[in-house]
Scaffold this motif. Sequence first.
Motif, PDB file in Angstrom:
ATOM      1  N   GLY A   1      46.974  -5.670 -79.384  1.00 22.20           N
ATOM      2  CA  GLY A   1      47.984  -5.612 -78.344  1.00 22.20           C
ATOM      3  C   GLY A   1      48.958  -4.494 -78.644  1.00 22.20           C
TER       4      GLY A   1
ATOM      5  N   PHE B   1      46.879  -4.765 -73.566  1.00 25.07           N
ATOM      6  CA  PHE B   1      45.913  -5.274 -74.542  1.00 25.07           C
ATOM      7  C   PHE B   1      44.642  -4.447 -74.454  1.00 25.07           C
ATOM      8  CE2 PHE B   1      45.503  -7.607 -70.575  1.00 25.07           C
ATOM      9  CZ  PHE B   1      44.148  -7.469 -70.288  1.00 25.07           C
TER      10      PHE B   1
ATOM     11  N   VAL C   1      50.590 -10.129 -75.808  1.00 28.50           N
ATOM     12  CA  VAL C   1      49.407  -9.298 -75.572  1.00 28.50           C
ATOM     13  C   VAL C   1      48.395  -9.397 -76.708  1.00 28.50           C
ATOM     14  CG1 VAL C   1      50.390  -7.705 -73.899  1.00 28.50           C
ATOM     15  CG2 VAL C   1      50.778  -7.289 -76.326  1.00 28.50           C
TER      16      VAL C   1
END
Length: 328
Positions: free
Chosen positions: A177, A188, A215
């Motif tokens: 992420g 991501f 993320v």
Amino acid sequence: MAEIDELSSWKWLWRIPAPEKFKFFYWTACHNSLPTRTMLHKRGMLNYDICPRCTTCPESILHCLRDCPFSRKIWLSIGFENINFFMEQNIFTWIRRGTTSGNKQMFMAAYWWIWRARNKLCLANEITPAAAVKIQIYNSASINSKVFGHQSTDVITEQWVSWHPEEGTAVIINVDGSSLGNPGPSGFGGVLRHSNGKWIYGFAGTVGISTILHVELLAIYHGLKVAWDQGYRNIVCYSDSTLSIQLIGRDVNPWHHYASILTNIRDLVKRNWSIGFKHTKREANAVADLLAKAGAAGTDAWTEFREPPPAAIPLLQADAARVMFARI
């Protein structure tokens, strides 16, 4: 005797794998010198010592940071559910146990941000919702785990790392992420490869303004979903987020800020297939990092890569050749 000397010299505290401001904060608390209302009242600087949040109990350090209903709710929601955690009445012992435990990064982050929320209320009359405090805690713990998670308390030595191919037929998923500000524009990314390094599939996406932990977890979820949808049933998923892997391995707390994502990941894990989760160093996660940064900088919620993007080719070649990268 050696342990007593270490305690008296505070070596244990200055060796904590944390930012210097955290260490000074704990040192101040261990000396009962945090400017809580109880301390200010004892020094004649306030006429009252009642907690500004619950308005029912004197605001000692332990009450402020742990026992106040606001603080206690946060501790419970981030996984500190053991009753013994709330029984210790010696601030020195409580801090020492927390900062040397297996979950020390989460403990230290919570300790810091609960105090920050209290100060905003007392100094600026600004109320910080518990959910916002939890986001700050998760972000801080995630960042500090990456920065300090492998720090030695003695001599820092050079390490050599490379991509981790698995023996056999397992498909390797690397995920990552990226957050440009944390919180900030976030995305991501991930890549599926055979154990010999051959490209299978890549993906990236943006989620707008979000946090790094959010993320990181989304990358794991999408990586697993893609692998399942494409028919792979024997996979190993690598992430450089220690906290994400730890959270996946625990029971999902319904109060957790990312409980829905964690539940979705665990539902995928329960399917009839073989999944392994492993931590990797960021130097061995370069392709996923590249795709995650592309997701954070982009505008598309989902982008698939049937073929590797040009910028990823030299990274893929280095991984397949097991090139070693130095990290300190």
